[in-house]
Motif scaffolding. Structure first.
Motif, PDB file in Angstrom:
ATOM      1  N   THR A   1       0.847  -1.197   0.000  1.00 48.50           N
ATOM      2  CA  THR A   1       0.000   0.000   0.000  1.00 48.50           C
ATOM      3  C   THR A   1       0.882   1.245   0.000  1.00 48.50           C
ATOM      4  N   TRP A   2       0.708   2.075  -1.028  1.00 48.25           N
ATOM      5  CA  TRP A   2       1.503   3.286  -1.163  1.00 48.25           C
ATOM      6  C   TRP A   2       0.829   4.412  -0.383  1.00 48.25           C
ATOM      7  N   ARG A   3       1.487   4.824   0.726  1.00 51.59           N
ATOM      8  CA  ARG A   3       0.938   5.832   1.616  1.00 51.59           C
ATOM      9  C   ARG A   3       1.846   7.063   1.607  1.00 51.59           C
ATOM     10  N   TRP A   4       1.589   7.958   0.638  1.00 49.42           N
ATOM     11  CA  TRP A   4       2.396   9.167   0.542  1.00 49.42           C
ATOM     12  C   TRP A   4       2.196  10.046   1.778  1.00 49.42           C
TER      13      TRP A   4
ATOM     14  N   ILE B   1      -1.308  -2.587  -4.290  1.00 48.50           N
ATOM     15  CA  ILE B   1      -1.194  -3.711  -5.214  1.00 48.50           C
ATOM     16  C   ILE B   1      -0.989  -4.983  -4.394  1.00 48.50           C
ATOM     17  N   ASP B   2      -1.848  -5.952  -4.605  1.00 51.02           N
ATOM     18  CA  ASP B   2      -1.724  -7.253  -3.944  1.00 51.02           C
ATOM     19  C   ASP B   2      -1.067  -8.203  -4.940  1.00 51.02           C
ATOM     20  N   TYR B   3       0.228  -8.464  -4.738  1.00 50.55           N
ATOM     21  CA  TYR B   3       0.983  -9.271  -5.692  1.00 50.55           C
ATOM     22  C   TYR B   3       0.683 -10.757  -5.566  1.00 50.55           C
ATOM     23  N   GLY B   4       0.020 -11.157  -4.478  1.00 47.31           N
ATOM     24  CA  GLY B   4      -0.387 -12.543  -4.333  1.00 47.31           C
ATOM     25  C   GLY B   4      -1.733 -12.804  -4.974  1.00 47.31           C
ATOM     26  N   ALA B   5      -2.718 -11.945  -4.666  1.00 46.20           N
ATOM     27  CA  ALA B   5      -4.075 -12.114  -5.181  1.00 46.20           C
ATOM     28  C   ALA B   5      -4.273 -11.443  -6.540  1.00 46.20           C
TER      29      ALA B   5
ATOM     30  N   SER C   1      -1.107 -10.800   1.725  1.00 46.79           N
ATOM     31  CA  SER C   1      -1.950 -10.946   0.545  1.00 46.79           C
ATOM     32  C   SER C   1      -3.330 -11.433   0.959  1.00 46.79           C
ATOM     33  N   GLY C   2      -4.357 -10.908   0.291  1.00 48.00           N
ATOM     34  CA  GLY C   2      -5.725 -11.289   0.589  1.00 48.00           C
ATOM     35  C   GLY C   2      -6.412 -10.386   1.576  1.00 48.00           C
ATOM     36  N   SER C   3      -5.633  -9.531   2.255  1.00 50.29           N
ATOM     37  CA  SER C   3      -6.224  -8.578   3.186  1.00 50.29           C
ATOM     38  C   SER C   3      -6.558  -7.280   2.462  1.00 50.29           C
ATOM     39  N   LYS C   4      -7.304  -6.393   3.134  1.00 48.04           N
ATOM     40  CA  LYS C   4      -7.688  -5.114   2.570  1.00 48.04           C
ATOM     41  C   LYS C   4      -6.738  -4.039   3.073  1.00 48.04           C
ATOM     42  N   PRO C   5      -6.401  -3.042   2.244  1.00 50.08           N
ATOM     43  CA  PRO C   5      -5.563  -1.940   2.736  1.00 50.08           C
ATOM     44  C   PRO C   5      -6.202  -1.287   3.955  1.00 50.08           C
ATOM     45  N   LEU C   6      -5.370  -0.856   4.890  1.00 47.04           N
ATOM     46  CA  LEU C   6      -5.864  -0.231   6.106  1.00 47.04           C
ATOM     47  C   LEU C   6      -6.520   1.117   5.795  1.00 47.04           C
ATOM     48  N   GLY C   7      -7.585   1.434   6.522  1.00 46.69           N
ATOM     49  CA  GLY C   7      -8.241   2.718   6.355  1.00 46.69           C
ATOM     50  C   GLY C   7      -9.492   2.604   5.502  1.00 46.69           C
ATOM     51  N   SER C   8     -10.173   3.735   5.345  1.00 47.52           N
ATOM     52  CA  SER C   8     -11.434   3.761   4.597  1.00 47.52           C
ATOM     53  C   SER C   8     -11.227   4.356   3.205  1.00 47.52           C
ATOM     54  N   GLY C   9     -12.229   4.185   2.361  1.00 48.13           N
ATOM     55  CA  GLY C   9     -12.218   4.801   1.034  1.00 48.13           C
ATOM     56  C   GLY C   9     -11.573   3.971  -0.054  1.00 48.13           C
ATOM     57  N   TRP C  10     -11.113   2.760   0.250  1.00 50.30           N
ATOM     58  CA  TRP C  10     -10.452   1.933  -0.749  1.00 50.30           C
ATOM     59  C   TRP C  10     -11.477   1.189  -1.606  1.00 50.30           C
ATOM     60  N   LYS C  11     -11.215   1.120  -2.905  1.00 44.47           N
ATOM     61  CA  LYS C  11     -12.049   0.360  -3.814  1.00 44.47           C
ATOM     62  C   LYS C  11     -11.163  -0.426  -4.769  1.00 44.47           C
ATOM     63  N   THR C  12     -11.585  -1.652  -5.076  1.00 42.51           N
ATOM     64  CA  THR C  12     -10.841  -2.427  -6.065  1.00 42.51           C
ATOM     65  C   THR C  12     -11.205  -1.941  -7.462  1.00 42.51           C
TER      66      THR C  12
ATOM     67  N   GLN D   1       3.275   0.472   2.980  1.00 41.80           N
ATOM     68  CA  GLN D   1       2.918  -0.504   3.995  1.00 41.80           C
ATOM     69  C   GLN D   1       2.907  -1.891   3.371  1.00 41.80           C
ATOM     70  N   LEU D   2       3.493  -2.857   4.051  1.00 37.30           N
ATOM     71  CA  LEU D   2       3.607  -4.215   3.546  1.00 37.30           C
ATOM     72  C   LEU D   2       2.737  -5.120   4.405  1.00 37.30           C
ATOM     73  N   GLY D   3       1.683  -5.662   3.815  1.00 34.70           N
ATOM     74  CA  GLY D   3       0.753  -6.510   4.542  1.00 34.70           C
ATOM     75  C   GLY D   3       0.596  -7.865   3.884  1.00 34.70           C
TER      76      GLY D   3
END
Length: 293
Positions: free
Chosen positions: A133-136, A275-279, A146-157, A142-144
Motif C-alpha cells: 500500500t503506497w501511503r504518501w 497492489i496485492d501481488y499474491g491475489a 496478501s488477501g487482506s484489505k488496505p488499512l483505512g477507509s475509502g479503498w475500492k478495487t 505498507q507491507l501486509g
C-alpha cells in the motif's frame, strides 16, 4: 520500467504478520526513493519502481562491493529497448522491514537524480506476494498479507491486467477512448503510445515538442506534449500534461498501435493505491488532481 529475461530473485521478503512500513523519500520529479543496505554495506539510495520486475545495481556500486559477475550475460528490457547486462549475486538486501537474501541483480546504470545519489532501481521482486500500500501521507509503503484489505477507509478495487513478470496495468480513459496504463513509479512522465494518441484524437491536435526520454540503452526518444483530461481508474485529471512517444516498451504491453500508456509520477503524485501481488488485485482511493503549470 525494467524487465529481465530470466528470474532475478531466488528468495522473497521476510514474512510479516501485520503491515510494516518501508520509509519513502521524494526525489526529483516525485520519484520515490528508499535506502537499503547491500551486503551489509551502505546505506544506498534506490528508486522504488513498480514497473521494474527486478532490483538493479549500478557499475560504481558493483565495483565498490567487489561483486563478481554471476554466470553469463542476460537481456534487460526497459523503456528504450533491450540491452545485454551482467548479473551479480547479493547475499543480502535490506530495506526497512524487508530483507531479501541470495538476490540476483543486473548491473545497469542508475537513474540520475539531483536530489539523491541513486545506486539502482528497487524492483517488485522485493515484495514477494505481499499486499503493498503506497501511503504518501505517511511517507512509506505498507507491507501486509496478501488477501487482506488496505488499512483505512475509502479503498475500492479496480479492474486490472497483469502481464508477467509483474507489469500491472489499470484502465485509462481519454474522452471516449479507452485503454490500459502501466503503473510505473519509476517513470517521472506519463506517456501514451502512438495508438492511444490516435484513438484519443491527439494526432489531429498540434502537440509541442519537449525533451526526449532516455532508456537503459542510452538512446533518446523524442516526446510530443499535449494537454488533456483523463480518468485513470478512480483518479480524474483536468487539463493535465501528457507525452506521446514510440517507446519500445509499448510492444511489450500489447503493441505500439494499441491504446496503452505509462502512468508516471507526474500523474500518480500523492494519489494512494495498493497492489496485492499474491491475489493480483489493485486498490485505489478516489481523488482529483488539477493540472500543473
Amino acid at each position: 520500467m525494467l524487465a529481465i529475461a530470466t528470474a532475478v530473485a531466488t528468495s522473497t521478503a521476510v514474512p510479516a504478520t501485520s503491515p510494516a512500513c518501508m520509509p519513502l523519500e521524494h526525489g526529483d520529479g516525485g520519484s520515490p526513493v528508499i535506502t537499503a543496505l547491500v551486503n551489509d554495506a551502505g546505506p544506498f539510495a534506490f528508486v522504488l519502481d513498480t514497473g521494474s520486475s527486478g532490483t538493479t545495481l549500478d557499475d560504481r556500486r558493483t565495483k565498490q562491493l567487489q561483486l563478481v559477475p554471476d554466470g553469463s550475460a542476460e537481456q534487460a528490457h526497459g523503456m528504450g529497448g533491450a540491452i545485454d547486462v551482467r548479473l551479480f549475486r547479493l547475499s543480502r538486501f535490506e530495506a526497512g522491514p524487508v530483507t531479501v537474501r541470495d538476490l540476483i541483480v543486473p548491473g545497469i546504470a542508475a537513474p540520475s537524480l539531483a536530489s539523491h545519489d541513486i545506486a539502482g532501481l528497487a524492483g517488485v521482486d522485493l515484495f514477494g506476494r505481499r499486499l503493498v500500500t503506497w501511503r504518501w501521507d505517511r511517507s512509506c509503503v505498507q507491507l501486509g498479507q496478501s488477501g487482506s484489505k488496505p488499512l483505512g477507509s475509502g479503498w475500492k478495487t479496480i479492474g486490472s491486467r497483469w502481464l508477467k513478470p509483474w507489469k500491472v496495468l489499470i484502465p485509462v480513459r481519454i474522452g471516449t477512448a479507452r485503454g490500459w496504463g502501466l503503473l510505473d513509479t519509476g517513470a517521472q512522465k506519463s506517456i501514451l503510445s502512438p495508438g492511444f494518441a490516435r484513438v484519443a484524437g491527439l494526432g489531429e491536435a498540434a502537440g509541442s515538442e519537449v525533451e526526449g526520454i532516455t532508456g537503459i540503452d542510452g538512446k533518446e526518444t523524442p516526446l510530443a506534449a499535449y494537454r488533456i483530461s483523463a480518468v485513470v481508474g478512480l483518479w480524474s485529471y483536468s487539463e493535465v500534461k501528457v507525452s506521446v512517444a514510440a517507446l519500445p516498451l509499448f510492444d511489450r504491453l500489447g503493441g505500439m498501435d494499441q491504446p496503452v500508456a505509462v502512468i508516471g509520477m507526474d500523474w500518480i503524485g500523492s494519489n494512494q493505491f495498493a497492489i496485492d501481488y499474491g491475489a493480483e488485485r489493485v486498490w485505489q482511493k478516489a481523488s482529483v488532481r488539477k493540472a500543473k503549470r
